[in-house]
Design an enzyme around this catalytic site. Structure first.
Site, PDB file in Angstrom:
ATOM      1  N   GLY A 153      -5.858   8.451  -3.655  1.00  0.00           N
ATOM      2  CA  GLY A 153      -5.094   8.837  -2.470  1.00  0.00           C
ATOM      3  C   GLY A 153      -6.032   9.213  -1.341  1.00  0.00           C
ATOM      4  O   GLY A 153      -6.929  10.018  -1.524  1.00  0.00           O
ATOM      5  N   ALA A 154      -5.805   8.612  -0.176  1.00  0.00           N
ATOM      6  CA  ALA A 154      -6.746   8.759   0.933  1.00  0.00           C
ATOM      7  C   ALA A 154      -6.206   9.636   2.058  1.00  0.00           C
ATOM      8  O   ALA A 154      -6.841   9.752   3.097  1.00  0.00           O
ATOM      9  CB  ALA A 154      -7.081   7.375   1.482  1.00  0.00           C
ATOM     10  N   ARG A 179      -0.941  -0.495  -8.722  1.00  0.00           N
ATOM     11  CA  ARG A 179      -2.303  -0.064  -8.376  1.00  0.00           C
ATOM     12  C   ARG A 179      -2.349   1.467  -8.424  1.00  0.00           C
ATOM     13  O   ARG A 179      -1.506   2.120  -7.837  1.00  0.00           O
ATOM     14  CB  ARG A 179      -2.659  -0.533  -6.966  1.00  0.00           C
ATOM     15  CG  ARG A 179      -4.008   0.000  -6.481  1.00  0.00           C
ATOM     16  CD  ARG A 179      -4.199  -0.213  -4.976  1.00  0.00           C
ATOM     17  NE  ARG A 179      -4.167  -1.616  -4.618  1.00  0.00           N
ATOM     18  CZ  ARG A 179      -3.915  -2.043  -3.378  1.00  0.00           C
ATOM     19  NH1 ARG A 179      -3.674  -1.181  -2.413  1.00  0.00           N
ATOM     20  NH2 ARG A 179      -3.897  -3.325  -3.117  1.00  0.00           N
ATOM     21  N   ASP A 238       0.849  -1.198   0.000  1.00  0.00           N
ATOM     22  CA  ASP A 238       0.000   0.000   0.000  1.00  0.00           C
ATOM     23  C   ASP A 238       0.880   1.243   0.000  1.00  0.00           C
ATOM     24  O   ASP A 238       2.046   1.190   0.391  1.00  0.00           O
ATOM     25  CB  ASP A 238      -0.866   0.039   1.272  1.00  0.00           C
ATOM     26  CG  ASP A 238      -2.028  -0.940   1.222  1.00  0.00           C
ATOM     27  OD1 ASP A 238      -2.331  -1.461   0.140  1.00  0.00           O
ATOM     28  OD2 ASP A 238      -2.634  -1.172   2.283  1.00  0.00           O
ATOM     29  N   MET A 239       0.291   2.387  -0.396  1.00  0.00           N
ATOM     30  CA  MET A 239       1.014   3.652  -0.293  1.00  0.00           C
ATOM     31  C   MET A 239       0.334   4.486   0.784  1.00  0.00           C
ATOM     32  O   MET A 239      -0.890   4.644   0.768  1.00  0.00           O
ATOM     33  CB  MET A 239       1.002   4.393  -1.630  1.00  0.00           C
ATOM     34  CG  MET A 239       1.911   5.595  -1.650  1.00  0.00           C
ATOM     35  SD  MET A 239       3.666   5.201  -1.377  1.00  0.00           S
ATOM     36  CE  MET A 239       4.181   4.750  -3.038  1.00  0.00           C
ATOM     37  N   ARG A 266     -10.725   7.262   7.210  1.00  0.00           N
ATOM     38  CA  ARG A 266     -10.463   7.603   5.798  1.00  0.00           C
ATOM     39  C   ARG A 266     -11.699   7.332   4.940  1.00  0.00           C
ATOM     40  O   ARG A 266     -12.018   8.077   4.029  1.00  0.00           O
ATOM     41  CB  ARG A 266      -9.242   6.840   5.273  1.00  0.00           C
ATOM     42  CG  ARG A 266      -7.932   7.350   5.870  1.00  0.00           C
ATOM     43  CD  ARG A 266      -6.722   6.841   5.120  1.00  0.00           C
ATOM     44  NE  ARG A 266      -6.463   5.426   5.318  1.00  0.00           N
ATOM     45  CZ  ARG A 266      -5.806   4.919   6.357  1.00  0.00           C
ATOM     46  NH1 ARG A 266      -5.336   5.706   7.300  1.00  0.00           N
ATOM     47  NH2 ARG A 266      -5.613   3.619   6.467  1.00  0.00           N
TER      48      ARG A 266
END
Ligand SMILES: Cc1cc2nc3c(=O)[nH]c(=O)nc-3n(C[C@H](O)[C@H](O)[C@H](O)COP(=O)(O)OP(=O)(O)OC[C@H]3O[C@@H](n4cnc5c(N)ncnc54)[C@H](O)[C@@H]3O)c2cc1C
Length: 311
Positions: A191-192, A187, A137-138, A291
């Site tokens: 952006g959260a 992916r 994940d980022m 989020r």
């Protein structure tokens, strides 16, 4: 604006206490989270796979402060992968895992990047043995450089390690160009997290335009795009762009979150697209829930109304 305020407020211990102790929170959590244990999550996975979807499982938690905790998170993933494999769910990558770098050590004061690399490698070893994959994940913009370094490092031995790029960041088209290469699983999401204007677009329209631009780069490249969005306009653009380019349905996938637009997930799968559902589980759901509430005013209003009527 509302989103930024909410994400900032969520760091307050008082807000956290109110949200996590309200009885109504449980029912909202159940909508987005597949359970507190791996066994509960597995039941959800079996159902989603039987509906023609694929999944990526996330063991909730982030910003681990102790190396021992980071190692325990890695062990949870390894056990999860073994359980998925024993249940015959990993074949062909139908069920894979998503890992947050800060959950496995990135961000530890000493040797954070090295610890994260070791833990991610261990998870990749288990995934490879089970015939499946891992996606990193980022997280927020301060982690992007280190996360991309981790991806480069671990991909030397495990080239199918997936990574995430976020279209709210101004830098992302360049990252897409660099990562749209053969075998590269990328992916793309909006952006959260929140980020300052210099590094991120503030206006939704700009984030969406950048998503469309990044998606085009990935679809035109040689990698394996994983288009993570619930946005009907972007899904329609992806569909027509992929057709124009002659991309086979097996050469890219759509991704959506558990509990969000489930009918659309099934509709796309029924049309022959590959659709992967991101399935979070575990008891550390606070950051994830905030989020989800922050990205959609309707969810937040529903939550606040329920909170008021039951308090
Ligand atoms: C598989 C997957 C993995 C992700 N991984 C990451 C990651 O590693 N890092 C990261 O920063 N972010 C990640 N995200 C979150 C992502 O960045 C967005 O915050 C989130 O997907 C909402 O953006 P959207 O593209 O759906 O567009 P939006 O413009 O937010 O929404 C478009 C439409 O989708 C529906 N929708 C969107 N969100 C919700 C919701 N919460 N509840 C109900 N309906 C909703 C609504 O119909 C809305 O109009 C991931 C998302 C997905 C789907």
């Amino acid at each position: 604006m509302l989103r930024r305020v909410l994400l900032a407020a969520s760091a307050s211990q008082r807000v956290r206490r109110v949200i996590t102790t309200a009885p109504v929170t449980r029912s909202v959590v159940r909508r987005f989270v597949a359970g507190e244990t791996a066994s509960e999550a597995l039941r959800v996975v079996e159902r989603l796979l039987s509906e023609g979807l694929t999944v990526t499982l996330d063991y909730l938690g982030e910003d681990t402060a102790e190396p021992e905790h980071a190692a325990a998170v890695a062990q949870e993933y390894i056990t999860l992968i073994e359980m998925l494999n024993a249940g015959g769910l990993t074949a062909g990558g139908r069920a894979e895992v998503s890992v947050k770098p800060t959950a496995v050590g990135l961000g530890l004061p000493d040797f954070g990047e090295e610890t994260a690399a070791e833990n991610i490698t261990k998870i990749c070893i288990a995934a490879q043995a089970a015939g499946t994959t891992v996606t990193l994940d980022m997280e927020d913009h301060t982690r992007v450089e280190a996360t991309l370094r981790l991806v480069g490092q671990v991909r030397a031995d495990y080239p199918d390690l997936g990574c995430v790029l976020q279209s709210y960041l101004r830098r992302t088209p360049g990252d897409c160009e660099a990562l749209a290469v053969a075998g590269s699983r990328v992916r793309l999401c909006k952006g959260a997290y929140s980020a300052p204007d210099g590094v991120a677009f503030a206006a939704r329209a700009e984030v969406d335009r950048n998503y469309a631009r990044c998606m085009r780069i990935l679809l035109e490249g040689n990698g394996y795009p994983m288009l993570a969005t619930h946005d009907p306009r972007l899904i329609a653009i992806a569909h027509s762009r992929a057709s124009e380019l002659g991309r086979q349905p097996s050469s890219f996938e759509y991704q959506m979150l558990y509990g969000i637009r489930p009918d659309e997930q099934r509709r796309l799968a029924a049309e022959g697209a590959q659709v992967r559902v991101y399935v979070p589980y575990g008891d550390d759901w606070y950051g994830y829930l905030v989020r989800r509430l922050a990205e959609r005013p309707a969810n937040l209003m529903f939550f606040l109304r329920a909170l008021r009527s039951r308090s």
